[in-house]
Design a protein around this motif. Structure first.
Motif, mmCIF file in Angstrom:
data_model
loop_
_atom_site.group_PDB
_atom_site.id
_atom_site.type_symbol
_atom_site.label_atom_id
_atom_site.label_comp_id
_atom_site.label_asym_id
_atom_site.label_seq_id
_atom_site.Cartn_x
_atom_site.Cartn_y
_atom_site.Cartn_z
ATOM 1 N N LEU A 179 13.885 96.828 -7.021
ATOM 2 C CA LEU A 179 14.075 95.474 -7.552
ATOM 3 C C LEU A 179 13.694 95.414 -9.026
ATOM 4 C CD1 LEU A 179 14.667 92.467 -7.220
ATOM 5 C CD2 LEU A 179 12.307 92.150 -6.432
ATOM 6 N N HIS A 180 12.548 96.016 -9.372
ATOM 7 C CA HIS A 180 12.110 95.978 -10.773
ATOM 8 C C HIS A 180 13.053 96.787 -11.658
ATOM 9 C CE1 HIS A 180 9.315 95.730 -14.163
ATOM 10 N NE2 HIS A 180 9.642 96.987 -14.383
ATOM 11 N N ILE A 181 13.446 97.975 -11.199
ATOM 12 C CA ILE A 181 14.315 98.823 -12.020
ATOM 13 C C ILE A 181 15.658 98.144 -12.263
ATOM 14 C CG2 ILE A 181 15.596 101.002 -12.077
ATOM 15 C CD1 ILE A 181 13.240 102.298 -10.627
ATOM 16 N N PHE B 153 7.768 88.531 -12.747
ATOM 17 C CA PHE B 153 7.134 88.454 -11.435
ATOM 18 C C PHE B 153 6.822 89.844 -10.887
ATOM 19 C CE2 PHE B 153 7.649 88.516 -6.780
ATOM 20 C CZ PHE B 153 6.599 87.688 -6.417
ATOM 21 N N THR B 154 7.811 90.733 -10.878
ATOM 22 C CA THR B 154 7.588 92.078 -10.339
ATOM 23 C C THR B 154 6.548 92.840 -11.163
ATOM 24 O OG1 THR B 154 9.486 92.904 -11.626
ATOM 25 C CG2 THR B 154 9.899 92.256 -9.353
ATOM 26 N N THR B 155 6.575 92.664 -12.477
ATOM 27 C CA THR B 155 5.609 93.351 -13.335
ATOM 28 C C THR B 155 4.188 92.896 -13.031
ATOM 29 O OG1 THR B 155 7.243 93.594 -15.113
ATOM 30 C CG2 THR B 155 4.925 93.824 -15.719
ATOM 31 N N LEU C 229 14.721 82.700 -8.844
ATOM 32 C CA LEU C 229 15.210 84.053 -8.579
ATOM 33 C C LEU C 229 16.455 84.397 -9.401
ATOM 34 C CD1 LEU C 229 14.787 84.167 -4.687
ATOM 35 C CD2 LEU C 229 13.329 85.223 -6.429
ATOM 36 N N GLY C 230 17.193 83.389 -9.815
ATOM 37 C CA GLY C 230 18.406 83.658 -10.574
ATOM 38 C C GLY C 230 18.158 84.033 -12.025
ATOM 39 N N ASP C 231 16.934 83.837 -12.509
ATOM 40 C CA ASP C 231 16.603 84.141 -13.897
ATOM 41 C C ASP C 231 16.064 85.560 -14.008
ATOM 42 O OD1 ASP C 231 14.269 83.980 -16.208
ATOM 43 O OD2 ASP C 231 16.091 82.883 -16.727
ATOM 44 N N ILE C 232 16.696 86.374 -14.825
ATOM 45 C CA ILE C 232 16.315 87.780 -14.950
ATOM 46 C C ILE C 232 14.913 87.913 -15.527
ATOM 47 C CG2 ILE C 232 16.839 89.937 -16.150
ATOM 48 C CD1 ILE C 232 19.775 89.251 -15.950
ATOM 49 N N ASP C 233 14.602 87.123 -16.544
ATOM 50 C CA ASP C 233 13.271 87.193 -17.162
ATOM 51 C C ASP C 233 12.181 86.825 -16.162
ATOM 52 O OD1 ASP C 233 14.345 87.965 -19.589
ATOM 53 O OD2 ASP C 233 14.548 85.917 -20.321
ATOM 54 N N TRP C 234 12.457 85.839 -15.318
ATOM 55 C CA TRP C 234 11.471 85.437 -14.305
ATOM 56 C C TRP C 234 11.236 86.561 -13.305
ATOM 57 C CZ3 TRP C 234 11.101 85.108 -9.056
ATOM 58 C CH2 TRP C 234 10.034 84.370 -8.540
ATOM 59 N N ARG C 235 12.311 87.181 -12.841
ATOM 60 C CA ARG C 235 12.174 88.266 -11.861
ATOM 61 C C ARG C 235 11.420 89.444 -12.456
ATOM 62 N NH1 ARG C 235 17.763 87.782 -10.803
ATOM 63 N NH2 ARG C 235 18.064 89.933 -11.472
ATOM 64 N N LEU C 236 11.722 89.773 -13.708
ATOM 65 C CA LEU C 236 11.052 90.900 -14.346
ATOM 66 C C LEU C 236 9.571 90.615 -14.535
ATOM 67 C CD1 LEU C 236 11.671 93.698 -15.574
ATOM 68 C CD2 LEU C 236 11.851 92.578 -17.794
#
Length: 253
Positions: free
Chosen positions: A113-115, A50-52, A41-48
């Motif tokens: 979250l995605h934005i 995942f949500t995408t 969850l701390g990685d921005i690329d991972w979160r982006l």
């Protein structure tokens, strides 16, 4: 029409529709859960990412639900199963409606979250570009300083200058420029400053273009994924709300 007079083919078709719907829903849930691993969850690329991926696959459960309710609808039309007066907790429909409400709320929460993640990634990329620009500018200053010192030293030694001219095979314009620098050492400094300003301007333009590109990408991603998630949320919430609050259809006598 009585259920005993129903052809086995339509009866099987209704079961297959419901089975296909359940498989599509379970397939999507399993794949969505697997996207969580490895959790970071701390990685921005991972979160982006995942949500995408979650939002882009969000249409699949709707298709599964549509298949299931097509099966239920055909059962009522064929008289295999009467319409339910009320959805009870031990009914498969109840859990489908509940899942729809859950997915609707989830897709609503995924929008901010995605934005926010897309904006954070854009800011991260802009910061990285600024750092790279600083390094490139420092390297440019070092190269120009070394070249200026080398030329200044070369112009003071006629023998080395002749060897340099013969080795490099300079054209008339370059020879004239060397002669100018030799007669007027200050001209070398002026020319170095001109080159520095020109290359610095190119670096700045390249940095701004890259920054604009990453910001536009973030805006496009926010709009596309955000609107998609909003549409999915409205669809799922409509299904869930209609299932729990809708009035049962009256059966004609």
């Amino acid at each position: 029409m009585k259920g005993s007079n129903i052809s086995p083919v339509p009866a099987l078709a209704t079961k297959f529709l419901k089975l296909a719907g359940i498989i599509v829903i379970l397939f999507t849930i399993i794949n969505s859960v697997l996207l969580l691993y490895p959790l970071n969850l701390g990685d921005i690329d991972w979160r982006l990412s995942f949500t995408t991926q979650i939002i882009e696959r969000g249409i699949l459960p709707i298709l599964g639900i549509a298949l299931m309710f097509c099966g239920y609808g055909f059962e009522e039309i064929l008289g295999i199963a009467p319409p339910e007066a009320k959805v009870s907790w031990n009914s498969l429909k109840f859990w489908i409606y509940l899942l729809s409400l859950f997915l609707g709320i989830m897709f609503l929460l995924l929008i901010p979250l995605h934005i926010s993640t897309a904006v954070a990634e854009s800011n991260q990329n802009v910061q990285k570009l600024n750092e790279e620009a600083v390094i490139a500018q420092k390297q440019l200053e070092e190269r120009l300083g070394e070249r200026q010192s080398s030329l200044a030293s070369l112009l003071k030694n006629n023998q080395r200058l002749e060897e340099y001219i013969s080795q490099e095979q300079l054209n008339e314009e370059q020879l004239a420029e060397l002669e100018k620098f030799k007669n007027n050492p200050a001209a070398l400094k002026v020319r170095t400053e001109e080159i520095r300003e020109e290359l610095t301007k190119q670096l700045e333009q390249k940095k701004q273009k890259a920054q604009q590109s990453t910001q536009i990408t973030a805006v496009k991603s926010s709009v596309r994924i955000g609107l998609t998630s909003l549409l999915l949320a409205s669809c799922y919430l409509t299904i869930g709300w209609s299932g729990f609050t809708g009035k049962p259809r009256k059966v004609r006598q």
